[in-house]
Design a protein around this motif. Structure first.
Motif, mmCIF file in Angstrom:
data_model
loop_
_atom_site.group_PDB
_atom_site.id
_atom_site.type_symbol
_atom_site.label_atom_id
_atom_site.label_comp_id
_atom_site.label_asym_id
_atom_site.label_seq_id
_atom_site.Cartn_x
_atom_site.Cartn_y
_atom_site.Cartn_z
ATOM 1 N N LEU A 59 0.863 -1.178 0.000
ATOM 2 C CA LEU A 59 0.000 0.000 0.000
ATOM 3 C C LEU A 59 0.899 1.228 0.000
ATOM 4 C CD1 LEU A 59 -2.665 1.624 0.407
ATOM 5 C CD2 LEU A 59 -2.341 1.267 2.871
ATOM 6 N N SER A 60 0.691 2.103 -0.968
ATOM 7 C CA SER A 60 1.390 3.387 -1.010
ATOM 8 C C SER A 60 0.380 4.488 -0.747
ATOM 9 C CB SER A 60 2.040 3.613 -2.375
ATOM 10 O OG SER A 60 3.020 2.635 -2.613
ATOM 11 N N ILE A 61 0.691 5.364 0.205
ATOM 12 C CA ILE A 61 -0.140 6.540 0.477
ATOM 13 C C ILE A 61 0.692 7.754 0.102
ATOM 14 C CG2 ILE A 61 -1.325 7.905 2.230
ATOM 15 C CD1 ILE A 61 -1.969 5.276 3.665
ATOM 16 N N ASN A 62 0.228 8.464 -0.926
ATOM 17 C CA ASN A 62 0.997 9.558 -1.493
ATOM 18 C C ASN A 62 0.447 10.934 -1.172
ATOM 19 O OD1 ASN A 62 2.540 7.573 -2.857
ATOM 20 N ND2 ASN A 62 0.917 7.424 -4.370
ATOM 21 N N ALA A 63 -0.862 11.027 -0.966
ATOM 22 C CA ALA A 63 -1.479 12.343 -0.845
ATOM 23 C C ALA A 63 -2.574 12.337 0.205
ATOM 24 C CB ALA A 63 -2.061 12.766 -2.197
ATOM 25 N N ALA A 64 -2.880 13.534 0.706
ATOM 26 C CA ALA A 64 -3.976 13.723 1.656
ATOM 27 C C ALA A 64 -4.573 15.101 1.403
ATOM 28 C CB ALA A 64 -3.484 13.610 3.097
ATOM 29 N N SER A 65 -5.841 15.245 1.778
ATOM 30 C CA SER A 65 -6.494 16.543 1.601
ATOM 31 C C SER A 65 -7.616 16.699 2.620
ATOM 32 C CB SER A 65 -7.051 16.678 0.178
ATOM 33 O OG SER A 65 -8.108 15.759 -0.028
ATOM 34 N N VAL A 66 -8.040 17.943 2.767
ATOM 35 C CA VAL A 66 -9.228 18.279 3.547
ATOM 36 C C VAL A 66 -10.097 19.168 2.657
ATOM 37 C CG1 VAL A 66 -8.174 18.078 5.826
ATOM 38 C CG2 VAL A 66 -8.067 20.262 4.626
ATOM 39 N N GLU A 67 -11.413 19.115 2.871
ATOM 40 C CA GLU A 67 -12.313 19.986 2.117
ATOM 41 C C GLU A 67 -12.223 21.397 2.678
ATOM 42 O OE1 GLU A 67 -16.319 18.559 2.037
ATOM 43 O OE2 GLU A 67 -15.805 16.849 0.769
ATOM 44 N N ARG A 68 -12.099 22.359 1.791
ATOM 45 C CA ARG A 68 -11.919 23.753 2.204
ATOM 46 C C ARG A 68 -13.080 24.241 3.069
ATOM 47 N NH1 ARG A 68 -13.944 28.307 0.563
ATOM 48 N NH2 ARG A 68 -14.889 27.385 -1.280
ATOM 49 N N LYS A 69 -14.327 24.018 2.622
ATOM 50 C CA LYS A 69 -15.485 24.531 3.376
ATOM 51 C C LYS A 69 -15.590 23.903 4.761
ATOM 52 C CE LYS A 69 -18.946 26.487 0.449
ATOM 53 N NZ LYS A 69 -20.292 26.438 -0.068
ATOM 54 N N ALA A 70 -15.390 22.589 4.831
ATOM 55 C CA ALA A 70 -15.467 21.905 6.125
ATOM 56 C C ALA A 70 -14.368 22.411 7.059
ATOM 57 C CB ALA A 70 -15.355 20.394 5.925
ATOM 58 N N MET A 71 -13.158 22.618 6.530
ATOM 59 C CA MET A 71 -12.057 23.105 7.363
ATOM 60 C C MET A 71 -12.327 24.536 7.822
ATOM 61 S SD MET A 71 -9.309 22.687 9.025
ATOM 62 C CE MET A 71 -8.721 21.095 8.531
ATOM 63 N N GLU A 72 -12.828 25.380 6.942
ATOM 64 C CA GLU A 72 -13.130 26.759 7.342
ATOM 65 C C GLU A 72 -14.186 26.790 8.444
ATOM 66 O OE1 GLU A 72 -14.044 28.720 3.650
ATOM 67 O OE2 GLU A 72 -11.902 28.929 3.136
ATOM 68 N N HIS A 73 -15.188 25.919 8.353
ATOM 69 C CA HIS A 73 -16.212 25.834 9.397
ATOM 70 C C HIS A 73 -15.594 25.377 10.723
ATOM 71 C CE1 HIS A 73 -20.064 25.138 11.316
ATOM 72 N NE2 HIS A 73 -19.677 23.907 11.606
#
Length: 155
Positions: A59-73
């Motif tokens: 298993l290779s994990i290369n990237a991660a993200s968060v949703e902008r609107k959810a993070m701003e809230h």
């Protein structure tokens, strides 16, 4: 056999402090498949997702993200600072941060150079750790991305 052995990811979603099971996030990924999983954010280490990588599979994990609107809230809450992606292994059970979205220092809602590669048989844990502010109940998901492949050293 390894070509039909999936990587599995399971995160149980519990109500706190009652520990009532609310549901779960459960996915399987065969070799050759892209990997994507949404980690529910938490302050509790026992809320980490458990990923099982079978023998002969990586298993290779290369990237991660968060949703902008959810993070701003989430960041509107007093004391909230961000979220960190944490990982532990059988050899080191301590959940250590490998990426942190920090409201003061992060300029992007994504990271694309994580470079985590795990070959089985292995079990790891992943946690989206909320950096404060979680007490009012708001949380964000951290989305992790990568791929599943056969372990070339075994074939």
């Amino acid at each position: 056999l390894a070509s039909r052995s999936p990587v599995t990811a399971l995160q149980q979603l519990r109500e706190h402090p009652s520990e009532k099971l609310l549901g779960e996030r459960n996915s399987s990924f065969l070799p050759g498949a892209p990997f994507s999983f949404a980690l529910r954010g938490s302050l509790r280490e026992d809320d980490a997702a458990i990923l099982r990588v079978p023998d002969g599979v990586c298993l290779s994990i290369n990237a991660a993200s968060v949703e902008r609107k959810a993070m701003e809230h989430f960041l509107l809450q007093k004391g909230s600072a961000g979220v960190s992606l944490r990982v532990s292994s059988e050899e080191n059970p301590q959940l250590l941060p490998m990426w942190t979205f920090d409201k003061e220092k992060s300029s992007s809602y994504t990271v694309s150079d994580l470079g985590l590669r795990v070959c089985g048989p292995r079990t790891i844990r992943l946690l989206a750790y909320m950096e404060m502010g979680f007490r009012s109940g708001a949380s964000v998901d951290v989305f992790v991305f990568g791929c599943v492949s056969l372990d070339r050293n075994k074939f």
